[in-house]
Design a protein around this motif. Structure first.
Motif, PDB file in Angstrom:
ATOM      1  N   GLN A 109      18.700  21.837  28.685  1.00  0.00           N
ATOM      2  CA  GLN A 109      20.150  21.994  28.744  1.00  0.00           C
ATOM      3  C   GLN A 109      20.705  22.471  27.403  1.00  0.00           C
ATOM      4  OE1 GLN A 109      21.216  18.116  30.131  1.00  0.00           O
ATOM      5  NE2 GLN A 109      21.238  18.738  32.288  1.00  0.00           N
TER       6      GLN A 109
ATOM      7  N   SER B 248      20.003  26.184  26.945  1.00  0.00           N
ATOM      8  CA  SER B 248      20.778  27.091  27.783  1.00  0.00           C
ATOM      9  C   SER B 248      22.280  26.911  27.624  1.00  0.00           C
ATOM     10  CB  SER B 248      20.393  26.887  29.246  1.00  0.00           C
ATOM     11  OG  SER B 248      20.784  25.600  29.666  1.00  0.00           O
ATOM     12  N   SER B 249      22.723  26.133  26.630  1.00  0.00           N
ATOM     13  CA  SER B 249      24.150  25.859  26.480  1.00  0.00           C
ATOM     14  C   SER B 249      24.927  27.076  26.012  1.00  0.00           C
ATOM     15  CB  SER B 249      24.373  24.697  25.507  1.00  0.00           C
ATOM     16  OG  SER B 249      23.968  25.081  24.214  1.00  0.00           O
ATOM     17  N   GLY B 250      24.267  28.054  25.412  1.00  0.00           N
ATOM     18  CA  GLY B 250      24.942  29.266  24.972  1.00  0.00           C
ATOM     19  C   GLY B 250      25.467  29.189  23.556  1.00  0.00           C
ATOM     20  N   LYS B 251      25.421  28.022  22.936  1.00  0.00           N
ATOM     21  CA  LYS B 251      25.885  27.903  21.553  1.00  0.00           C
ATOM     22  C   LYS B 251      24.800  28.427  20.617  1.00  0.00           C
ATOM     23  CE  LYS B 251      28.260  23.580  22.451  1.00  0.00           C
ATOM     24  NZ  LYS B 251      28.251  22.170  22.103  1.00  0.00           N
ATOM     25  N   PRO B 252      25.161  29.245  19.659  1.00  0.00           N
ATOM     26  CA  PRO B 252      24.134  29.703  18.721  1.00  0.00           C
ATOM     27  C   PRO B 252      23.710  28.563  17.792  1.00  0.00           C
ATOM     28  CG  PRO B 252      26.272  30.538  18.072  1.00  0.00           C
ATOM     29  CD  PRO B 252      26.461  29.838  19.400  1.00  0.00           C
TER      30      PRO B 252
END
Length: 101
Positions: free
Chosen positions: A44, A47-51
């Protein structure tokens, strides 16, 4: 044709890491599959999208390493090529270390 056996011999395995679930803490994924809780949280986060935070370079350590390498070069401890060699022009490397008779 015979059917393949499960990799770890257990019928219940984590769909993320493929290891047996055993007695470790489990969690249900959105797909409904049961997996290790640690595998699910790691997936999770990925895949959260935060760099991810950029790594900070330790300049003090780099400067110390540079000074150490520079001192070795100045002392002549590096670069073996600068040492005298017994290899004469036209000779072969195999005869370079032979004793003259």
């Amino acid at each position: 044709m015979t059917q393949r056996k499960p990799r770890y011999g257990a019928a219940r395995s984590c769909p993320i890491c493929r290891k047996p679930l055993g007695k470790a803490a489990t969690a249900k994924a959105r797909s409904g599959k049961t997996c290790h809780a640690s595998c699910l949280t790691q997936a999770q986060k990925a895949s959260s999208g935060k760099p991810a935070a950029p790594r900070q370079w330790n300049t003090a350590a780099a400067e110390r390493e540079f000074a150490r390498n520079k001192a070795r070069i100045e002392d002549g401890q590096t670069f073996r090529a600068r040492q005298a060699t017994g290899w004469k022009l036209g000779g072969s490397p195999s005869t370079a270390g032979e004793i003259k008779r």
